[in-house]
Design a protein around this motif. Structure first.
Motif, mmCIF file in Angstrom:
data_model
loop_
_atom_site.group_PDB
_atom_site.id
_atom_site.type_symbol
_atom_site.label_atom_id
_atom_site.label_comp_id
_atom_site.label_asym_id
_atom_site.label_seq_id
_atom_site.Cartn_x
_atom_site.Cartn_y
_atom_site.Cartn_z
ATOM 1 N N ASN A 131 0.854 -1.221 -0.019
ATOM 2 C CA ASN A 131 0.014 0.062 -0.026
ATOM 3 C C ASN A 131 0.902 1.276 0.129
ATOM 4 N N ALA A 132 2.046 1.162 0.677
ATOM 5 C CA ALA A 132 2.969 2.452 0.444
ATOM 6 C C ALA A 132 3.306 2.588 -0.784
ATOM 7 N N VAL A 133 3.867 1.563 -1.552
ATOM 8 C CA VAL A 133 4.244 1.475 -2.968
ATOM 9 C C VAL A 133 3.198 2.114 -3.806
ATOM 10 N N GLN A 134 1.694 1.677 -3.307
ATOM 11 C CA GLN A 134 0.714 2.163 -4.132
ATOM 12 C C GLN A 134 0.618 3.319 -3.862
ATOM 13 N N GLY A 135 0.350 4.040 -2.907
ATOM 14 C CA GLY A 135 0.377 5.635 -2.729
ATOM 15 C C GLY A 135 1.345 6.345 -3.444
ATOM 16 N N LEU A 136 2.696 6.032 -3.492
ATOM 17 C CA LEU A 136 3.892 6.689 -4.126
ATOM 18 C C LEU A 136 3.743 6.582 -5.500
ATOM 19 N N TYR A 137 3.425 5.071 -6.181
ATOM 20 C CA TYR A 137 3.065 5.018 -7.432
ATOM 21 C C TYR A 137 1.947 6.087 -8.192
ATOM 22 N N VAL A 138 0.995 5.987 -7.507
ATOM 23 C CA VAL A 138 -0.357 6.656 -8.097
ATOM 24 C C VAL A 138 0.085 8.094 -7.902
ATOM 25 N N ALA A 139 0.939 8.645 -6.777
ATOM 26 C CA ALA A 139 1.132 9.980 -6.737
ATOM 27 C C ALA A 139 1.806 10.438 -8.094
ATOM 28 N N ALA A 140 2.812 9.519 -8.497
ATOM 29 C CA ALA A 140 3.748 9.956 -9.726
ATOM 30 C C ALA A 140 2.823 9.724 -10.966
ATOM 31 N N ALA A 141 2.003 8.775 -10.755
ATOM 32 C CA ALA A 141 1.125 8.548 -12.401
ATOM 33 C C ALA A 141 0.229 9.606 -12.495
ATOM 34 N N PHE A 142 -0.671 10.022 -11.282
ATOM 35 C CA PHE A 142 -1.641 11.089 -11.336
ATOM 36 C C PHE A 142 -1.056 12.413 -11.754
ATOM 37 N N SER A 143 0.183 12.614 -11.308
ATOM 38 C CA SER A 143 0.938 13.903 -11.273
ATOM 39 C C SER A 143 1.356 14.106 -12.706
ATOM 40 N N MET A 144 1.759 12.920 -13.099
ATOM 41 C CA MET A 144 2.246 12.950 -14.567
ATOM 42 C C MET A 144 1.001 13.545 -15.772
ATOM 43 N N PHE A 145 0.046 12.801 -15.361
ATOM 44 C CA PHE A 145 -1.120 13.345 -16.209
ATOM 45 C C PHE A 145 -1.249 14.686 -16.220
ATOM 46 N N PHE A 146 -1.339 15.083 -14.783
ATOM 47 C CA PHE A 146 -1.725 16.660 -14.633
ATOM 48 C C PHE A 146 -0.707 17.463 -15.003
#
Length: 469
Positions: free
Chosen positions: A250-265
């Motif tokens: 879940n820690a990896v999940q949070g970091l990875y999605v932070a990167a992925a969502f931010s990349m789109f934004f």
């Protein structure tokens, strides 16, 4: 449908502002009114699914989301649209929060479950860019109202299929011993926390607004943890976190999605403000990434995970993601799609197609069947918190860097590009953090293909894995 709805609305914001006389501040609530209840109710939804039945929760959420979509499309003023978006967020959370739990109990064969995780991973990573394309087409060809009306036939079809296909799964039910106080504490704490994060861009990180509300949110969540430690029938069994596998995933999940969502934004801002792309063209730029993700996650991820193990494929998938984000840190002022964006999109698509199925499986491996909904809700909650926090951090960092470059005499385009380059550099740091956790905390396990015996009919994938270990 629900994930796509998170991005499809962004395309229509300028039209909404003009037709319904939104101010700039109020316009943000078209997005926030959905994000806040959606992110804050996922964990609670997962647990309610364990108690009253995941099929029932899924159908309630799906119907609520579809009806709210109709109300959004029929809205003729700001208040009606914002209230309808809030109801959409509630319905989306109720349906989404139980999906992973339902999948884990539905598929007894680990190979079939792996395929399901591959489809789920594609939906998470591909639906965002599909939403941008769909929103651009609908808004240009018809009206902003159709970005909501399109949900009606999809939602109705999903309800019919769910009624026909999904088996009933009755939980122990809700009674007077159910931890209603815990539910109130976690829902209010998460809701206030997400609200605080999405308003950071407006108030700043060290403002009284952010620090004050953030403190209250932390106190509510701390009270929730204390309550769960003492409750006779806790909403969230804290013993679930004794699994280092679940916590690390879940820690990896949070970091990875932070990167992925931010990349789109950040990527969309660069394409719009620096290169001058319109909404439809921005969606088409991200489309190759979604196509590659679809090929990898739907065609290969399940077989690779079964052959080499989820942890190994997570590590392998993170490497091209780091490479793709690193390429984006070099975006120039006069960038082109073919030279500067396409190579990064292909790398990100290939990596994402491996990462999300493996990561989802890792996060669900140690969850017992009776807590599968809770574990799935936790995964979805981490995704929403990671995405909201990542966008807030990167927006603030890029804005600050842009202001510094303007003060140094750079022109607007150069300053914006410099800010976006820094933001992409931070996403590289997020994914390197994922790699570090995956290599040091997550432990390798025997892949499904090497296990000595297949699960008996009706036996859960989690139970089969536990027996094998």
């Amino acid at each position: 449908m629900i994930i796509t709805d998170g991005t499809v609305v962004n395309v229509a914001l300028p039209t909404l502002q003009q037709e319904l006389d939104f101010t700039q501040d109020n316009l943000s609530w078209v997005v926030n009114a959905f994000v806040i209840p959606f992110g804050s109710l996922l964990l609670l939804s997962g647990r309610l699914g364990d108690l009253v039945g995941r099929k029932r929760m899924f159908l309630i959420g799906l119907v609520l989301f579809t009806v709210a979509s109709a109300l959004c499309g029929l809205s003729n003023d700001q208040t009606a649209l914002i209230v309808s978006r809030f109801i959409q967020g509630v319905g989306g959370a109720l349906a989404t929060g139980v999906i992973l739990g339902k999948m884990v109990t539905l598929f007894s064969d680990p190979r079939e479950l792996g395929k399901a995780f591959g489809i789920f991973g594609f939906v998470l990573t591909g639906a965002g860019s599909i939403g941008l394309v769909l929103g651009g087409v609908l808004a240009d060809a018809l009206s902003w109202r159709w970005i909501f009306f399109i949900n009606l036939p999809v939602g109705a079809a999903a309800v019919v299929v769910a009624l026909l296909v999904l088996e009933d799964d009755r939980g122990p039910g809700i009674d007077r011993r159910t931890d209603f106080l815990g539910a109130l504490l976690v829902a209010s704490g998460l809701m206030l926390g997400i609200y605080t994060i999405v308003k950071v861009a407006e108030h700043g990180w060290i403002s009284a607004h952010t620090l004050g509300l953030g403190t209250v949110a932390l106190l509510l969540l701390t009270a929730f943890v204390i309550r769960e430690a003492k409750a006779a029938q806790p909403l969230l069994r804290l013993g679930l976190f004794k699994s280092s596998q679940l916590s690390a995933a879940n820690a990896v999940q949070g970091l990875y999605v932070a990167a992925a969502f931010s990349m789109f934004f950040i990527g969309a801002l660069y394409l719009q403000l620096v290169l001058g792309y319109d909404a439809l063209k921005i969606g088409l730029v991200f489309l190759p990434m979604s196509l590659v993700t679809a090929v990898i996650s739907l065609g290969f991820s399940a077989k690779l995970n079964a052959r080499f193990g989820n942890r190994m494929m997570l590590v392998v998938g993170l490497i091209p993601v780091v490479a793709g984000l690193a390429l984006l840190t070099r975006l120039p002022v006069d960038g082109s799609f073919l030279v500067d964006f396409l190579p990064a999109m292909l790398l990100l698509g290939a990596g994402g197609g491996l990462v999300m199925p493996a990561l989802t499986a890792l996060a669900m491996e140690d969850a017992p069947p009776e807590d599968a909904g809770l574990a799935g809700g936790l995964v979805s909650t981490m995704q929403q918190f990671g995405g909201a926090l990542g966008v807030a951090v990167l927006a603030a960092s890029s804005t600050s860097r842009t202001a510094d470059l303007l003060a140094e005499g750079k022109n607007q385009q150069e300053a914006l590009t410099g800010g976006y380059q820094l933001a992409f550099g931070i996403t590289v740091g997020f994914v390197l953090g994922c790699l570090a956790i995956a290599l040091t905390v997550l432990r390798p396990r025997r892949p499904a293909a090497a296990r000595p015996s297949a699960p008996e009919p009706g036996e859960s994938a989690t139970a089969a894995a536990e027996q094998s270990r």
